[in-house]
Motif scaffolding. Structure first.
Motif, PDB file in Angstrom:
ATOM      1  N   LEU A  35       0.868  -1.244  -0.100  1.00  0.00           N
ATOM      2  CA  LEU A  35       0.004   0.080  -0.127  1.00  0.00           C
ATOM      3  C   LEU A  35       0.741   1.271  -0.191  1.00  0.00           C
ATOM      4  CD1 LEU A  35      -2.965   1.019  -0.023  1.00  0.00           C
ATOM      5  CD2 LEU A  35      -2.977   1.165   2.469  1.00  0.00           C
ATOM      6  N   GLY A  36       1.795   1.327   0.815  1.00  0.00           N
ATOM      7  CA  GLY A  36       2.943   2.343   0.680  1.00  0.00           C
ATOM      8  C   GLY A  36       3.427   2.824  -0.814  1.00  0.00           C
ATOM      9  N   PHE A  37       3.655   1.814  -1.255  1.00  0.00           N
ATOM     10  CA  PHE A  37       4.163   1.896  -2.606  1.00  0.00           C
ATOM     11  C   PHE A  37       3.322   2.457  -3.446  1.00  0.00           C
ATOM     12  CE2 PHE A  37       7.621  -1.208  -1.249  1.00  0.00           C
ATOM     13  CZ  PHE A  37       8.611  -0.339  -1.297  1.00  0.00           C
ATOM     14  N   ALA A  38       1.872   1.968  -3.209  1.00  0.00           N
ATOM     15  CA  ALA A  38       0.695   2.069  -4.128  1.00  0.00           C
ATOM     16  C   ALA A  38      -0.002   3.500  -4.036  1.00  0.00           C
ATOM     17  CB  ALA A  38      -0.362   0.976  -4.260  1.00  0.00           C
ATOM     18  N   ILE A  39       0.141   4.026  -2.804  1.00  0.00           N
ATOM     19  CA  ILE A  39      -0.629   5.413  -2.706  1.00  0.00           C
ATOM     20  C   ILE A  39      -0.429   6.402  -3.495  1.00  0.00           C
ATOM     21  CG2 ILE A  39      -0.835   7.289  -0.902  1.00  0.00           C
ATOM     22  CD1 ILE A  39      -0.918   5.109   1.345  1.00  0.00           C
ATOM     23  N   PRO A  40       0.726   6.733  -3.841  1.00  0.00           N
ATOM     24  CA  PRO A  40       1.100   8.151  -4.951  1.00  0.00           C
ATOM     25  C   PRO A  40       0.261   7.565  -6.217  1.00  0.00           C
ATOM     26  CG  PRO A  40       2.891   7.285  -3.973  1.00  0.00           C
ATOM     27  CD  PRO A  40       2.105   6.267  -3.620  1.00  0.00           C
ATOM     28  N   ALA A  41       0.034   6.404  -6.676  1.00  0.00           N
ATOM     29  CA  ALA A  41      -0.477   6.178  -7.870  1.00  0.00           C
ATOM     30  C   ALA A  41      -2.137   6.341  -7.641  1.00  0.00           C
ATOM     31  CB  ALA A  41      -0.200   4.692  -8.429  1.00  0.00           C
ATOM     32  N   ILE A  42      -2.455   5.480  -6.587  1.00  0.00           N
ATOM     33  CA  ILE A  42      -3.976   5.631  -6.340  1.00  0.00           C
ATOM     34  C   ILE A  42      -4.441   7.123  -6.066  1.00  0.00           C
ATOM     35  CG2 ILE A  42      -5.818   4.702  -4.825  1.00  0.00           C
ATOM     36  CD1 ILE A  42      -3.828   2.674  -3.673  1.00  0.00           C
ATOM     37  N   TRP A  46      -7.557   8.327  -8.124  1.00  0.00           N
ATOM     38  CA  TRP A  46      -8.932   8.850  -7.605  1.00  0.00           C
ATOM     39  C   TRP A  46      -8.947  10.139  -7.102  1.00  0.00           C
ATOM     40  CZ3 TRP A  46      -9.369   4.268  -3.224  1.00  0.00           C
ATOM     41  CH2 TRP A  46      -9.934   3.407  -3.888  1.00  0.00           C
ATOM     42  N   HIS A  47      -7.940  11.022  -7.374  1.00  0.00           N
ATOM     43  CA  HIS A  47      -7.888  12.255  -7.323  1.00  0.00           C
ATOM     44  C   HIS A  47      -8.542  12.656  -5.893  1.00  0.00           C
ATOM     45  CE1 HIS A  47      -7.562  12.991 -11.567  1.00  0.00           C
ATOM     46  NE2 HIS A  47      -8.569  12.077 -11.690  1.00  0.00           N
ATOM     47  N   VAL A  48      -7.601  12.208  -4.848  1.00  0.00           N
ATOM     48  CA  VAL A  48      -7.792  12.503  -3.517  1.00  0.00           C
ATOM     49  C   VAL A  48      -6.713  12.704  -2.598  1.00  0.00           C
ATOM     50  CG1 VAL A  48      -9.988  10.847  -3.071  1.00  0.00           C
ATOM     51  CG2 VAL A  48      -7.553  10.098  -2.757  1.00  0.00           C
ATOM     52  N   ALA A  49      -6.777  13.371  -1.866  1.00  0.00           N
ATOM     53  CA  ALA A  49      -5.455  13.797  -0.801  1.00  0.00           C
ATOM     54  C   ALA A  49      -4.656  12.510  -0.211  1.00  0.00           C
ATOM     55  CB  ALA A  49      -5.920  14.979   0.213  1.00  0.00           C
ATOM     56  N   ALA A 101     -10.667  -2.614  -5.492  1.00  0.00           N
ATOM     57  CA  ALA A 101     -11.479  -1.524  -4.529  1.00  0.00           C
ATOM     58  C   ALA A 101     -11.672  -0.372  -5.305  1.00  0.00           C
ATOM     59  CB  ALA A 101     -10.315  -1.049  -3.316  1.00  0.00           C
ATOM     60  N   GLN A 102     -12.808   0.019  -5.170  1.00  0.00           N
ATOM     61  CA  GLN A 102     -13.568   1.033  -5.705  1.00  0.00           C
ATOM     62  C   GLN A 102     -13.542   2.455  -5.128  1.00  0.00           C
ATOM     63  OE1 GLN A 102     -13.766   0.989  -9.372  1.00  0.00           O
ATOM     64  NE2 GLN A 102     -12.962  -1.313  -9.083  1.00  0.00           N
ATOM     65  N   PRO A 165       4.785   1.535 -13.016  1.00  0.00           N
ATOM     66  CA  PRO A 165       4.982   2.299 -14.347  1.00  0.00           C
ATOM     67  C   PRO A 165       4.367   1.615 -15.539  1.00  0.00           C
ATOM     68  CG  PRO A 165       7.022   2.165 -13.199  1.00  0.00           C
ATOM     69  CD  PRO A 165       6.234   0.907 -12.502  1.00  0.00           C
ATOM     70  N   ALA A 166       4.282   0.187 -15.447  1.00  0.00           N
ATOM     71  CA  ALA A 166       3.981  -0.470 -16.654  1.00  0.00           C
ATOM     72  C   ALA A 166       2.325  -0.880 -16.741  1.00  0.00           C
ATOM     73  CB  ALA A 166       4.780  -1.705 -17.120  1.00  0.00           C
ATOM     74  N   LEU A 167       1.904  -1.273 -15.401  1.00  0.00           N
ATOM     75  CA  LEU A 167       0.747  -1.874 -15.390  1.00  0.00           C
ATOM     76  C   LEU A 167      -0.217  -1.111 -14.481  1.00  0.00           C
ATOM     77  CD1 LEU A 167       1.674  -5.626 -15.485  1.00  0.00           C
ATOM     78  CD2 LEU A 167       0.783  -4.623 -17.113  1.00  0.00           C
ATOM     79  N   GLY A 168       0.436  -0.467 -13.585  1.00  0.00           N
ATOM     80  CA  GLY A 168      -0.690   0.293 -12.642  1.00  0.00           C
ATOM     81  C   GLY A 168      -0.552  -0.356 -11.361  1.00  0.00           C
ATOM     82  N   TRP A 169      -1.247   0.355 -10.391  1.00  0.00           N
ATOM     83  CA  TRP A 169      -1.414  -0.058  -8.859  1.00  0.00           C
ATOM     84  C   TRP A 169      -2.445  -1.220  -8.681  1.00  0.00           C
ATOM     85  CZ3 TRP A 169      -6.004  -0.058  -6.036  1.00  0.00           C
ATOM     86  CH2 TRP A 169      -6.958   0.523  -6.479  1.00  0.00           C
TER      87      TRP A 169
END
Length: 226
Positions: A35-42, A46-49, A101-102, A165-169
């Motif tokens: 999750l720590g690695f994925a948060i910037p991509a999410i 999702w356009h959230v803080a 997750a949505q 970078p290639a496939l997304g979070w």
């Protein structure tokens, strides 16, 4: 059975059990860091803080605390093999669910589920390694499993740099869920039951005898080979 393992040789059979426990810890550390690695991509998706992910991180930690608290008694009750495989399945499915997750709420739910498994796997895996190592090798066996936590985190970083970078979070969490599912399947066929659990149940003493026979047979085979 347990006494024989405590004071006998450290056979290949016992080392294999410790390696399986170490693999559990590696994937525990791996999934814990995703999750720590994925948060910037999410955040971008999702356009959230970034601060909006605090509940998801918190629920994951709560799940880990609950899983760790109940893991030991559960392993004593149903057997460490079942508890360990169940914990791996829990964090595998929780991590895989995170990929679908949505919303922040569903993300928090899946992290809670994954946290229960992550927290439950660690104490059972370290106890499992300790039970299969002779007393003179026990500290080393437990240390070998514990150091696998940062190894898992390092593996998560290496995979994240390629997958994100290639496939997304979402793909990152698919990888993080599928790999421990494969591990759970391996454990189902290769992981023996805890010797101390078997010793406490007279109905399963024949299984304990087969376990000891397997350890001795592997030791004798290795001696003959060399």
């Amino acid at each position: 059975m347990a006494a024989s393992l405590d004071h006998g040789e450290w056979t290949g059979y016992q080392k294999r059990a410790v390696v399986l426990a170490a693999l559990v810890i590696i994937f525990d550390g791996f999934d814990n860091q995703l999750l720590g690695f994925a948060i910037p991509a999410i955040v971008k998706d999702w356009h959230v803080a970034r601060s909006a992910f605090a509940p998801s991180v918190a629920t994951g930690l709560v799940g880990m605390g609950l899983g760790a608290a109940f893991a030991g008694p559960l392993g004593d009750r149903i057997g460490r093999r079942v508890a360990l495989i169940g914990a791996v399945l829990a964090f595998a499915l929780g991590t895989l669910g995170t990929a679908f997750a949505q919303s922040l709420a569903s993300l928090a739910f899946f992290r809670l589920a994954a946290g229960l498994g992550l927290g439950g796997a660690f104490p059972n895996a370290t106890a499992f390694a300790a039970e299969f190592a002779p007393i003179r090798r026990r500290a080393m066996a437990v240390s070998m499993t514990i150091v696998c936590v940062p190894l898992g985190g390092m593996l998560a970083g290496l995979i994240a740099t390629r997958v994100l970078p290639a496939l997304g979070w979402r793909a990152l969490f698919v990888v993080g869920g599928v790999l421990p599912l494969i591990l759970a399947l391996l454990l189902l066929f290769a992981l023996p039951e805890s010797p101390r659990y078997l010793d406490r149940r007279a109905a399963r003493w024949p299984e304990s005898g087969r376990l000891l026979f397997g350890a001795n047979r592997l030791r004798d085979t290795l001696c003959i080979s060399f």
